[in-house]
Design a protein around this motif. Structure first.
Motif, PDB file in Angstrom:
ATOM      1  N   ALA A 100       0.832  -1.209   0.000  1.00  0.00           N
ATOM      2  CA  ALA A 100       0.000   0.000   0.000  1.00  0.00           C
ATOM      3  C   ALA A 100       0.862   1.253   0.000  1.00  0.00           C
ATOM      4  O   ALA A 100       0.596   2.210  -0.740  1.00  0.00           O
ATOM      5  N   ALA A 101       1.919   1.255   0.809  1.00  0.00           N
ATOM      6  CA  ALA A 101       2.798   2.421   0.878  1.00  0.00           C
ATOM      7  C   ALA A 101       3.545   2.629  -0.436  1.00  0.00           C
ATOM      8  O   ALA A 101       3.696   3.763  -0.912  1.00  0.00           O
ATOM      9  N   GLU A 102       4.021   1.535  -1.046  1.00  0.00           N
ATOM     10  CA  GLU A 102       4.753   1.663  -2.301  1.00  0.00           C
ATOM     11  C   GLU A 102       3.838   2.120  -3.423  1.00  0.00           C
ATOM     12  O   GLU A 102       4.224   2.949  -4.263  1.00  0.00           O
ATOM     13  N   LEU A 103       2.612   1.603  -3.441  1.00  0.00           N
ATOM     14  CA  LEU A 103       1.663   2.044  -4.456  1.00  0.00           C
ATOM     15  C   LEU A 103       1.342   3.524  -4.276  1.00  0.00           C
ATOM     16  O   LEU A 103       1.254   4.269  -5.266  1.00  0.00           O
ATOM     17  N   ALA A 104       1.178   3.961  -3.037  1.00  0.00           N
ATOM     18  CA  ALA A 104       0.896   5.375  -2.781  1.00  0.00           C
ATOM     19  C   ALA A 104       2.030   6.253  -3.294  1.00  0.00           C
ATOM     20  O   ALA A 104       1.789   7.300  -3.910  1.00  0.00           O
ATOM     21  N   ARG A 105       3.261   5.857  -3.064  1.00  0.00           N
ATOM     22  CA  ARG A 105       4.400   6.643  -3.553  1.00  0.00           C
ATOM     23  C   ARG A 105       4.417   6.690  -5.077  1.00  0.00           C
ATOM     24  O   ARG A 105       4.747   7.716  -5.682  1.00  0.00           O
ATOM     25  N   THR A 106       4.046   5.580  -5.707  1.00  0.00           N
ATOM     26  CA  THR A 106       4.016   5.519  -7.167  1.00  0.00           C
ATOM     27  C   THR A 106       2.955   6.459  -7.731  1.00  0.00           C
ATOM     28  O   THR A 106       3.225   7.248  -8.655  1.00  0.00           O
ATOM     29  N   LEU A 107       1.743   6.403  -7.181  1.00  0.00           N
ATOM     30  CA  LEU A 107       0.651   7.234  -7.692  1.00  0.00           C
ATOM     31  C   LEU A 107       0.878   8.706  -7.381  1.00  0.00           C
ATOM     32  O   LEU A 107       0.499   9.584  -8.175  1.00  0.00           O
ATOM     33  N   GLN A 108       1.522   8.987  -6.265  1.00  0.00           N
ATOM     34  CA  GLN A 108       1.740  10.369  -5.867  1.00  0.00           C
ATOM     35  C   GLN A 108       2.614  11.125  -6.872  1.00  0.00           C
ATOM     36  O   GLN A 108       2.495  12.344  -7.003  1.00  0.00           O
ATOM     37  N   PRO A 147      -2.531  13.097  -0.375  1.00  0.00           N
ATOM     38  CA  PRO A 147      -1.134  12.971  -0.817  1.00  0.00           C
ATOM     39  C   PRO A 147      -0.210  12.265   0.174  1.00  0.00           C
ATOM     40  O   PRO A 147       0.980  12.150  -0.098  1.00  0.00           O
ATOM     41  N   ASP A 148      -0.723  11.820   1.323  1.00  0.00           N
ATOM     42  CA  ASP A 148       0.106  11.100   2.283  1.00  0.00           C
ATOM     43  C   ASP A 148       0.515   9.764   1.678  1.00  0.00           C
ATOM     44  O   ASP A 148      -0.213   9.184   0.868  1.00  0.00           O
ATOM     45  N   THR A 149       1.678   9.263   2.062  1.00  0.00           N
ATOM     46  CA  THR A 149       2.125   7.950   1.579  1.00  0.00           C
ATOM     47  C   THR A 149       2.401   7.008   2.747  1.00  0.00           C
ATOM     48  O   THR A 149       3.019   5.967   2.567  1.00  0.00           O
ATOM     49  N   THR A 150       1.935   7.384   3.937  1.00  0.00           N
ATOM     50  CA  THR A 150       2.093   6.552   5.129  1.00  0.00           C
ATOM     51  C   THR A 150       0.767   5.920   5.485  1.00  0.00           C
ATOM     52  O   THR A 150      -0.248   6.611   5.581  1.00  0.00           O
ATOM     53  N   MET A 151       0.775   4.623   5.687  1.00  0.00           N
ATOM     54  CA  MET A 151      -0.473   3.927   5.972  1.00  0.00           C
ATOM     55  C   MET A 151      -0.917   4.129   7.414  1.00  0.00           C
ATOM     56  O   MET A 151      -0.109   4.150   8.337  1.00  0.00           O
ATOM     57  N   LYS A 152      -2.225   4.287   7.585  1.00  0.00           N
ATOM     58  CA  LYS A 152      -2.833   4.343   8.913  1.00  0.00           C
ATOM     59  C   LYS A 152      -3.610   3.057   9.149  1.00  0.00           C
ATOM     60  O   LYS A 152      -4.320   2.589   8.251  1.00  0.00           O
ATOM     61  N   ASP A 199      -5.750  14.281  -4.430  1.00  0.00           N
ATOM     62  CA  ASP A 199      -5.855  14.333  -2.971  1.00  0.00           C
ATOM     63  C   ASP A 199      -7.192  13.720  -2.528  1.00  0.00           C
ATOM     64  O   ASP A 199      -8.246  14.003  -3.110  1.00  0.00           O
ATOM     65  N   GLY A 200      -7.135  12.905  -1.497  1.00  0.00           N
ATOM     66  CA  GLY A 200      -8.342  12.265  -0.981  1.00  0.00           C
ATOM     67  C   GLY A 200      -8.568  10.866  -1.509  1.00  0.00           C
ATOM     68  O   GLY A 200      -9.368  10.113  -0.946  1.00  0.00           O
ATOM     69  N   VAL A 201      -7.884  10.499  -2.602  1.00  0.00           N
ATOM     70  CA  VAL A 201      -7.982   9.128  -3.100  1.00  0.00           C
ATOM     71  C   VAL A 201      -7.389   8.183  -2.056  1.00  0.00           C
ATOM     72  O   VAL A 201      -6.306   8.424  -1.522  1.00  0.00           O
TER      73      VAL A 201
END
Length: 287
Positions: A143-151, A186-191, A160-162
């Motif tokens: 999830a974190a790596e995908l977030a960094r990729t999409l960001q 735009p955060d890339t850290t999972m909660k 933002d908000g996705v």
């Protein structure tokens, strides 16, 4: 539903229809102007008028090169078989088409993440993305790596908000597994799910009690510890709510702006007239 509540609901709905019914579906020019204001420069691909006077406009986003749709329509309102007219509505597929486009652009990276961490995606959940993983650790990394990729393609913060939602379990169908948390661009850290829930109750405390409240801790007890009336508990279908004095209850403790402690509980509670409800709290006793 009581007669009083039903009448109140019907009155509110009729007022909304009367206020909205005076208008008409937004025209094509208005839809284009609104899209340009909200999403940026675009080119009209096609305009189609519907039988109800509404429009569907296909637009080409000039910044990232994809098509999306904006539309207007008249929505019929009926209750118990009776029609009360219609009111204007709108639909905008921008965010869904944007994330679909970005994911297509990064398909190879997504496939690599899937292979590296043993996860799968649900393509039907756009604009949010669902990851299904058999391992919590691998799912969090994916999830974190995908977030960094999409960001990297979150131009002008338009994504933002996705959310990238993580489900963990052994079932190949994510709906059968446990929700484990999310990353929100735009955060890339999972909660984690617990962190998300705590954030929600902090937000509710600020909204419903004291905007300056500071979260302190969470304690566990039973419904009888609240001193509340069990008959005033809001019984929301599909959610856990206390039904007996011994039912478990969480107490989210805060320090109010005046320095005193109070708590917010994890169930909603009707006022004395049963006309409204909010999260149960002892805030009034410390004001």
């Amino acid at each position: 539903m009581s007669v009083k509540k039903r009448s109140l609901l019907l009155g509110c709905l009729l007022l909304a229809v009367l206020l909205g019914g005076c208008g008409k579906a937004k025209g094509a020019g208005g839809l284009v102007s609104q899209a340009q204001k909200e999403h940026g420069p675009c080119t009209v691909v096609s305009e189609t008028q519907g039988s109800d006077g509404g429009w569907e406009v296909v637009l080409y986003d000039e910044l990232q090169g994809f098509e999306y749709e904006v539309s207007s329509y008249m929505d019929d309102f009926s209750l118990d078989g009776s029609s009360f007219g219609s009111f204007p509505g709108q639909h905008d597929s921008f965010k869904q088409r944007l994330i679909e486009h970005v994911c297509t652009q990064h398909r190879q990276e997504m496939d690599d993440i899937s292979a590296a961490y043993g996860v799968s995606y649900d393509p039907e959940m756009y604009p949010d993305i669902v990851i299904n993983a058999s391992s919590l650790a691998d799912g969090r990394l994916a999830a974190a790596e995908l977030a960094r990729t999409l960001q990297t393609d979150n131009l002008y913060n338009r994504m933002d908000g996705v959310m990238i939602r993580l489900y963990v379990g052994q079932n190949s169908e994510w709906v059968m597994n446990d929700y484990a948390g999310s990353v929100t661009l735009p955060d890339t850290t999972m909660k984690t799910a617990d962190e998300e829930e705590l954030e929600y109750f902090i937000e509710r405390a600020h909204m419903e009690t004291d905007r300056g409240a500071v979260y302190l801790r969470t304690e566990y007890g039973s419904f009888k510890d609240t001193g509340a009336d069990i008959t005033r508990v809001n019984s929301v279908m599909g959610t856990a709510y206390p039904e007996t004095d011994m039912a478990p209850v969480r107490f989210f403790y805060f320090r109010a702006s005046n320095g005193k402690e109070y708590y917010l509980c994890d169930f909603t509670y009707y006022d004395e007239s049963f006309s409204d409800y909010s999260w149960y709290t002892n805030y009034d006793s410390i004001k």
